[in-house]
Write a protein that holds these residues in place. Structure first.
Motif, short mmCIF file in Angstrom:
data_model
loop_
_atom_site.label_atom_id
_atom_site.label_comp_id
_atom_site.label_asym_id
_atom_site.label_seq_id
_atom_site.Cartn_x
_atom_site.Cartn_y
_atom_site.Cartn_z
N GLU A 7 0.84 -1.21 0.00
CA GLU A 7 0.00 0.00 0.00
C GLU A 7 0.87 1.26 0.00
O GLU A 7 0.57 2.23 -0.71
CB GLU A 7 -0.96 0.01 1.19
N GLU A 8 1.95 1.26 0.77
CA GLU A 8 2.87 2.40 0.77
C GLU A 8 3.54 2.56 -0.59
O GLU A 8 3.69 3.67 -1.10
CB GLU A 8 3.94 2.22 1.86
N ARG A 9 3.92 1.45 -1.20
CA ARG A 9 4.53 1.48 -2.53
C ARG A 9 3.52 1.99 -3.54
O ARG A 9 3.84 2.80 -4.40
CB ARG A 9 5.04 0.09 -2.91
N ARG A 10 2.28 1.56 -3.41
CA ARG A 10 1.21 2.01 -4.30
C ARG A 10 1.03 3.53 -4.21
O ARG A 10 0.91 4.22 -5.22
CB ARG A 10 -0.08 1.28 -3.94
N GLU A 11 1.04 4.04 -2.97
CA GLU A 11 0.92 5.49 -2.77
C GLU A 11 2.10 6.23 -3.38
O GLU A 11 1.93 7.31 -3.95
CB GLU A 11 0.79 5.82 -1.28
N SER A 12 3.30 5.67 -3.25
CA SER A 12 4.47 6.34 -3.84
C SER A 12 4.38 6.31 -5.37
O SER A 12 4.80 7.26 -6.03
CB SER A 12 5.78 5.74 -3.33
N VAL A 13 3.82 5.25 -5.93
CA VAL A 13 3.62 5.19 -7.38
C VAL A 13 2.61 6.26 -7.81
O VAL A 13 2.82 6.96 -8.81
CB VAL A 13 3.15 3.78 -7.83
N ILE A 14 1.55 6.42 -7.05
CA ILE A 14 0.53 7.43 -7.39
C ILE A 14 1.15 8.83 -7.37
O ILE A 14 0.93 9.63 -8.28
CB ILE A 14 -0.68 7.33 -6.44
N ARG A 15 1.92 9.14 -6.35
CA ARG A 15 2.57 10.45 -6.28
C ARG A 15 3.55 10.66 -7.44
O ARG A 15 3.59 11.73 -8.05
CB ARG A 15 3.27 10.63 -4.93
N ALA A 16 4.34 9.63 -7.73
CA ALA A 16 5.29 9.72 -8.85
C ALA A 16 4.55 9.85 -10.17
O ALA A 16 4.95 10.64 -11.04
CB ALA A 16 6.20 8.50 -8.87
N ALA A 17 3.48 9.09 -10.32
CA ALA A 17 2.69 9.15 -11.56
C ALA A 17 2.08 10.53 -11.74
O ALA A 17 2.03 11.06 -12.87
CB ALA A 17 1.59 8.08 -11.53
N MET A 18 1.63 11.13 -10.66
CA MET A 18 1.04 12.45 -10.78
C MET A 18 2.07 13.45 -11.32
O MET A 18 1.77 14.25 -12.20
CB MET A 18 0.48 12.94 -9.45
#
Length: 184
Positions: A7-18
């Motif tokens: 879940e933390e990795r997923r959140e970091s992907v979302i921030r990077a993707a943004m």
């Protein structure tokens, strides 16, 4: 070294993707660039999300929900003219402090319009739902006044365009727009 949960990795992907989508748009951003920014492999990226569109929608959701939360917090406990001033000031601070947030908003509009033009109407359905949540938050904060809400959002869109185009704050094109420095 502490390992991140999925879940933390997923959140970091979302921030990077943004950040990547904000700067390159939906079509111009590769999943490879997103994976590289977050420090994971592309196969791992696709274990977290089924595809590029899902990553974009998660980044768009993050952008819309964050903006709505800024409005919600700014309006807490306020009434009347103070609400519009607080909402406007909070939004200007958001796009000033986090320029990728504004760029992502603009990319969201472009991506939905392009998808609609290509016959992919379902792509925009979630974005419209999120935008309506923001609209309703502002509408309620402004005492359910549709005209005030419409004018506020119209001015906000003008501000988005002016900031995106790089007009300096002292340019004459800003005359009449909400600027906290003039009202403080």
């Amino acid at each position: 070294m502490v390992r991140m949960s999925a879940e933390e990795r997923r959140e970091s992907v979302i921030r990077a993707a943004m950040i990547e989508f904000a700067r390159g748009g939906y079509r111009g951003t590769s999943t490879e660039a997103i994976a590289k920014r977050v420090g994971v492999s592309q196969p791992y990226l696709f274990r977290l999300f089924p595809g590029k569109q899902a990553i974009f929608l998660a980044a768009a959701r993050h952008c819309c929900e964050s903006t709505t939360e800024v409005f919600r917090k700014a309006a807490e406990g306020l009434e009347g003219a103070k609400v519009e001033e607080a909402l406007g000031g909070a939004y200007l601070s958001l796009i000033s402090d986090e320029p990728d947030m504004l760029l992502m908003q603009m990319q969201i509009y472009v991506a939905v319009a392009a998808a609609e033009a290509s016959g992919e109407a379902e792509f925009g359905a979630e974005i419209r739902r999120l935008w309506m949540e923001m609209y309703d938050t502002i509408l309620l904060a402004m005492g359910a006044d549709v005209e005030e809400t419409t004018n506020f959002l119209a001015e906000g869109m003008l501000i988005n365009v002016l900031v995106s185009m790089g007009f300096p704050p002292d340019h004459r094109v800003w005359a009449g727009c909400f600027q906290p420095s003039q009202s403080e």
